[in-house]
Write an enzyme that holds these catalytic residues in place. Structure first.
Site, mmCIF file in Angstrom:
data_model
loop_
_atom_site.group_PDB
_atom_site.id
_atom_site.type_symbol
_atom_site.label_atom_id
_atom_site.label_comp_id
_atom_site.label_asym_id
_atom_site.label_seq_id
_atom_site.Cartn_x
_atom_site.Cartn_y
_atom_site.Cartn_z
ATOM 1 N N HIS A 69 0.864 -1.178 0.000
ATOM 2 C CA HIS A 69 0.000 0.000 0.000
ATOM 3 C C HIS A 69 0.898 1.225 0.000
ATOM 4 C CE1 HIS A 69 -3.756 2.206 1.011
ATOM 5 N NE2 HIS A 69 -2.960 2.998 1.696
ATOM 6 N N ILE A 70 0.583 2.195 -0.848
ATOM 7 C CA ILE A 70 1.374 3.425 -0.854
ATOM 8 C C ILE A 70 0.565 4.547 -0.219
ATOM 9 C CG2 ILE A 70 2.850 2.793 -2.789
ATOM 10 C CD1 ILE A 70 1.129 4.536 -4.616
ATOM 11 N N ARG A 130 -14.673 4.297 -7.826
ATOM 12 C CA ARG A 130 -14.493 3.149 -6.941
ATOM 13 C C ARG A 130 -15.477 3.187 -5.779
ATOM 14 N NH1 ARG A 130 -8.626 1.145 -7.626
ATOM 15 N NH2 ARG A 130 -8.726 0.406 -5.480
ATOM 16 N N GLU A 132 -4.706 -5.870 -8.061
ATOM 17 C CA GLU A 132 -4.841 -5.352 -6.704
ATOM 18 C C GLU A 132 -5.345 -6.422 -5.740
ATOM 19 O OE1 GLU A 132 -6.854 -1.556 -6.207
ATOM 20 O OE2 GLU A 132 -6.642 -1.137 -8.358
#
Length: 213
Positions: A11-12, A52, A166
């Protein structure tokens, strides 16, 4: 390429969001970040985040929106990080570049175990979960459907979709499952160390230039 024996997920996040993550003990989905008004810099594209949150649901979990999940990639040095590095994408309001971005690494199987134990749904996609045409799975036996060659590719011009696969976990992800934090400079490492000075869980901290462009 076969499925790695212990796949890692990444995760960034902007370094200035670590403080609130540590206070809460969790990374939150975009839906929960919006509800809480969580402090820190947003690095994603607003139009894709909106999609999303409001339009894209998972086939494997009908009714669960992508934006209700904490997103991870299967690799560092993602396509998204490259766009952040360029600082010129018309849909990206963040212009601070890649240096303040940190990678949080966790173990896929440990994450699935936690999610199962805590009643959180999870899934993985074979491409970008912000697009209208991604496929998703919710069975670890289907990890072979991920294009692992694309995931590991450093030159992804011919495999961009597979590179963006993902892993998604519903609602939240516990900080204690972060095994390693990778940064691109000593300066950012110092900021991370300062944020973690009083943390109960301190992952391995590393400068990882190979995780950046």
């Amino acid at each position: 390429m076969t499925v790695p024996p212990r796949p890692k997920i990444y995760h960034i996040v902007h370094v200035d969001r670590l403080a609130s993550i540590l206070t809460d003990g969790f990374l939150w989905s975009d839906a929960e970040v919006a509800r809480r008004g969580a402090p820190g810099t947003t690095i994603g594209m607003s139009t894709i985040k909106h999609r999303r949150l409001n339009k894209l649901t998972l086939t494997s979990h009908p009714g669960l929106y992508v934006g209700e999940c904490v997103p991870f990639y299967f690799c560092p040095r993602s396509v998204m990080l490259y766009l952040i590095k360029l600082r010129n994408h018309s849909e990206l309001s963040y212009r601070g570049g890649q240096e303040p971005i940190v990678h949080l690494e966790a173990d896929l199987h440990a994450t699935v175990q936690w999610a199962n134990d805590n009643g959180r749904r999870w899934a993985f996609t074979l491409s970008n979960a912000g697009s209208y045409y991604f496929e998703d799975r919710a069975d670890l036996q289907d990890l072979c459907d991920v294009d692992w060659d694309a995931v590991s590719a450093r030159d992804w011009r011919d495999c961009k979709e597979g590179k963006q696969a993902e892993f998604l976990v519903e609602h939240c992800f516990p900080w204690r499952l972060v095994e390693r934090v990778g940064v691109c400079s000593q300066g950012i490492l110092g900021r991370v160390q300062h944020s973690l000075a009083s943390a109960q869980h301190v992952p391995r901290l590393e400068v990882r230039n190979d995780w950046y462009y």
